[in-house]
Design a protein around this motif. Sequence first.
Motif, PDB file in Angstrom:
ATOM      1  N   THR A   2       0.843  -1.193   0.000  1.00  9.54           N
ATOM      2  CA  THR A   2       0.000   0.000   0.000  1.00  9.54           C
ATOM      3  C   THR A   2       0.873   1.236   0.000  1.00  9.54           C
ATOM      4  O   THR A   2       2.085   1.173   0.246  1.00  9.54           O
ATOM      5  CB  THR A   2      -0.903   0.040   1.245  1.00  9.54           C
ATOM      6  OG1 THR A   2      -0.080   0.030   2.409  1.00  9.54           O
ATOM      7  CG2 THR A   2      -1.818  -1.167   1.269  1.00  9.54           C
ATOM      8  N   ARG A   9       2.545   9.179  -0.409  1.00  8.74           N
ATOM      9  CA  ARG A   9       1.185   9.702  -0.338  1.00  8.74           C
ATOM     10  C   ARG A   9       1.123  11.127  -0.873  1.00  8.74           C
ATOM     11  O   ARG A   9       0.054  11.646  -1.125  1.00  8.74           O
ATOM     12  CB  ARG A   9       0.658   9.627   1.092  1.00  8.74           C
ATOM     13  CG  ARG A   9       0.405   8.208   1.550  1.00  8.74           C
ATOM     14  CD  ARG A   9      -0.263   8.191   2.884  1.00  8.74           C
ATOM     15  NE  ARG A   9      -1.599   8.781   2.820  1.00  8.74           N
ATOM     16  CZ  ARG A   9      -2.672   8.108   2.448  1.00  8.74           C
ATOM     17  NH1 ARG A   9      -2.589   6.861   2.099  1.00  8.74           N
ATOM     18  NH2 ARG A   9      -3.845   8.696   2.421  1.00  8.74           N
ATOM     19  N   GLY A  27      -1.263  10.680  -7.844  1.00  7.15           N
ATOM     20  CA  GLY A  27      -1.153   9.464  -7.076  1.00  7.15           C
ATOM     21  C   GLY A  27       0.025   8.631  -7.517  1.00  7.15           C
ATOM     22  O   GLY A  27       0.082   7.438  -7.284  1.00  7.15           O
ATOM     23  N   ASN A  54      -4.827   4.125 -12.776  1.00  7.91           N
ATOM     24  CA  ASN A  54      -4.520   4.924 -11.605  1.00  7.91           C
ATOM     25  C   ASN A  54      -5.223   6.251 -11.848  1.00  7.91           C
ATOM     26  O   ASN A  54      -5.955   6.414 -12.830  1.00  7.91           O
ATOM     27  CB  ASN A  54      -3.002   5.100 -11.451  1.00  7.91           C
ATOM     28  CG  ASN A  54      -2.635   5.773 -10.145  1.00  7.91           C
ATOM     29  OD1 ASN A  54      -3.479   6.066  -9.328  1.00  7.91           O
ATOM     30  ND2 ASN A  54      -1.360   6.048  -9.975  1.00  7.91           N
ATOM     31  N   ALA A  70      -7.321   4.260 -10.248  1.00  6.78           N
ATOM     32  CA  ALA A  70      -6.223   3.382  -9.831  1.00  6.78           C
ATOM     33  C   ALA A  70      -6.690   2.004  -9.415  1.00  6.78           C
ATOM     34  O   ALA A  70      -5.871   1.169  -9.061  1.00  6.78           O
ATOM     35  CB  ALA A  70      -5.463   4.037  -8.677  1.00  6.78           C
ATOM     36  N   ARG A  71      -7.958   1.756  -9.389  1.00  4.40           N
ATOM     37  CA  ARG A  71      -8.481   0.500  -8.838  1.00  4.40           C
ATOM     38  C   ARG A  71      -9.416  -0.204  -9.816  1.00  4.40           C
ATOM     39  O   ARG A  71      -9.957   0.408 -10.725  1.00  4.40           O
ATOM     40  CB  ARG A  71      -9.242   0.781  -7.535  1.00  4.40           C
ATOM     41  CG  ARG A  71      -8.493   1.662  -6.570  1.00  4.40           C
ATOM     42  CD  ARG A  71      -7.295   0.978  -5.978  1.00  4.40           C
ATOM     43  NE  ARG A  71      -6.465   1.905  -5.233  1.00  4.40           N
ATOM     44  CZ  ARG A  71      -5.404   1.550  -4.527  1.00  4.40           C
ATOM     45  NH1 ARG A  71      -5.040   0.276  -4.463  1.00  4.40           N
ATOM     46  NH2 ARG A  71      -4.695   2.453  -3.888  1.00  4.40           N
ATOM     47  N   LEU A  82     -14.280   7.188  -6.923  1.00  2.00           N
ATOM     48  CA  LEU A  82     -13.047   7.938  -7.134  1.00  2.00           C
ATOM     49  C   LEU A  82     -13.239   9.014  -8.203  1.00  2.00           C
ATOM     50  O   LEU A  82     -12.691  10.106  -8.096  1.00  2.00           O
ATOM     51  CB  LEU A  82     -11.918   6.988  -7.529  1.00  2.00           C
ATOM     52  CG  LEU A  82     -11.385   6.114  -6.388  1.00  2.00           C
ATOM     53  CD1 LEU A  82     -10.390   5.086  -6.907  1.00  2.00           C
ATOM     54  CD2 LEU A  82     -10.741   6.967  -5.295  1.00  2.00           C
ATOM     55  N   THR A 119      -6.467  -3.986  -5.806  1.00  2.00           N
ATOM     56  CA  THR A 119      -7.807  -3.645  -5.346  1.00  2.00           C
ATOM     57  C   THR A 119      -8.240  -4.650  -4.301  1.00  2.00           C
ATOM     58  O   THR A 119      -8.147  -5.850  -4.521  1.00  2.00           O
ATOM     59  CB  THR A 119      -8.817  -3.678  -6.505  1.00  2.00           C
ATOM     60  OG1 THR A 119      -8.398  -2.764  -7.512  1.00  2.00           O
ATOM     61  CG2 THR A 119     -10.208  -3.297  -6.030  1.00  2.00           C
ATOM     62  N   SER A 128      -6.754   5.695  -1.697  1.00  2.00           N
ATOM     63  CA  SER A 128      -6.557   6.589  -2.842  1.00  2.00           C
ATOM     64  C   SER A 128      -7.124   7.985  -2.667  1.00  2.00           C
ATOM     65  O   SER A 128      -6.681   8.911  -3.341  1.00  2.00           O
ATOM     66  CB  SER A 128      -7.189   5.968  -4.099  1.00  2.00           C
ATOM     67  OG  SER A 128      -6.718   4.671  -4.328  1.00  2.00           O
ATOM     68  N   TYR A 131      -4.704  11.309  -2.297  1.00  2.00           N
ATOM     69  CA  TYR A 131      -3.863  11.782  -3.387  1.00  2.00           C
ATOM     70  C   TYR A 131      -4.633  12.042  -4.679  1.00  2.00           C
ATOM     71  O   TYR A 131      -4.229  12.891  -5.473  1.00  2.00           O
ATOM     72  CB  TYR A 131      -2.647  10.879  -3.620  1.00  2.00           C
ATOM     73  CG  TYR A 131      -2.892   9.460  -4.067  1.00  2.00           C
ATOM     74  CD1 TYR A 131      -3.285   9.162  -5.361  1.00  2.00           C
ATOM     75  CD2 TYR A 131      -2.643   8.403  -3.204  1.00  2.00           C
ATOM     76  CE1 TYR A 131      -3.458   7.867  -5.787  1.00  2.00           C
ATOM     77  CE2 TYR A 131      -2.807   7.092  -3.618  1.00  2.00           C
ATOM     78  CZ  TYR A 131      -3.207   6.825  -4.911  1.00  2.00           C
ATOM     79  OH  TYR A 131      -3.369   5.527  -5.328  1.00  2.00           O
ATOM     80  N   VAL A 132      -5.744  11.365  -4.912  1.00  2.00           N
ATOM     81  CA  VAL A 132      -6.513  11.709  -6.116  1.00  2.00           C
ATOM     82  C   VAL A 132      -7.175  13.068  -5.961  1.00  2.00           C
ATOM     83  O   VAL A 132      -7.282  13.835  -6.927  1.00  2.00           O
ATOM     84  CB  VAL A 132      -7.560  10.633  -6.480  1.00  2.00           C
ATOM     85  CG1 VAL A 132      -6.916   9.292  -6.732  1.00  2.00           C
ATOM     86  CG2 VAL A 132      -8.637  10.498  -5.427  1.00  2.00           C
TER      87      VAL A 132
END
Length: 356
Positions: A2, A9, A27, A54, A70-71, A82, A119, A128, A131-132
């Motif tokens: 992670t 981060r 990210g 991402n 990202a997932r 997201l 994920t 996430s 940072y997103v």
Amino acid sequence: MTLENSSRREFIIKGSMVGGGLMLGIGALPEAAFAQSGPHNPNTPTKAGEAEVNAWVSIKPDDTVYIRIARSEMGQGTRTGLAQLVTEELECNWKKVKTQSATSGQSLARKRVWGEHGTGGSHGIRISEDYVRRGAAAARSMLLQAAANQWNVPVTELTVGKGVITHVPTGRKTTYGKVAELASTLTPPDPKTITLRDPRTWKVAGQPYARIDTANKANGTKVYGADLQLPGILCASVKSCPVFGGKLVSYDEAKIKNMRGVKGVVQINESTLAVVADTWWRANTALNALPIVWDKGKAANVSQSDIDKMMRAGLDEQGDFWQRKVDDAPQAINGSAKKLKPFITPRTVHTLRWSQ
């Protein structure tokens, strides 16, 4: 793995020209993002929903905003969630948002610019979201600065809503799509100077909007792995003996050899075989039609009730059944004033139903 390390981060963004729009990575691992100084990779998807992503933001001249996630979307709403977080900080028009995916191969080629591709459970949002959001806020700052430079006015005189930038004193307006190319040439802001929006002011994030990943699943346009077609590709559908410990005795390939697209039958091991065809659907259809004889072995007649009896016998066993013994569990159970009995049925494989 992670992105718990604080240096990871922190978001790193880097602008690059993408067909007259703005592309910035968010990210990303710092060392990977700094390495992305060359021209835009032409292999990166430019249409929504092609691969794992991402968090990247791409803004096209027609004001369409492509958000890379990202997932993986596994039904839990991560892709939409997201995208909503990015939309919230970017202050773009949700109705013009699309999502994209980046493959692991693209990630490797770009030195893992998208960071983690894993994920699991609720990690898609929890790990996430910070940072997103910061990456999206940085994009908003660059877009506003581009408009300010274009009009030669202080950026403090500008406001933005749904991707439309307004110069308050004069009422002039422009859109993200019109200033995206200029914004891509600007130096990203210092991450420490970015202030995220107060969740209490959110208008998009957390709202019950229609999920982004639903429509193409419902109308049949979604391309799944089983649907993928490449030149010369062959697909296999695999079947093992339905009883653990059983073996394959024989199969009649002649019964399916003339079925459309079928190339043949391959025995994988003593208990498994596969039908190979030009598409997975044809391979699977032929496999289901293939006459197979199995030697199901000693477990052929085992029933669910037999398994229940074995498990109950194990609970009462005083010998070597227990691999780890702490105190005397049977004595504690027998001496209890209140007893609960577990019942496991085929319909409740993952659920224990208790009765007194």
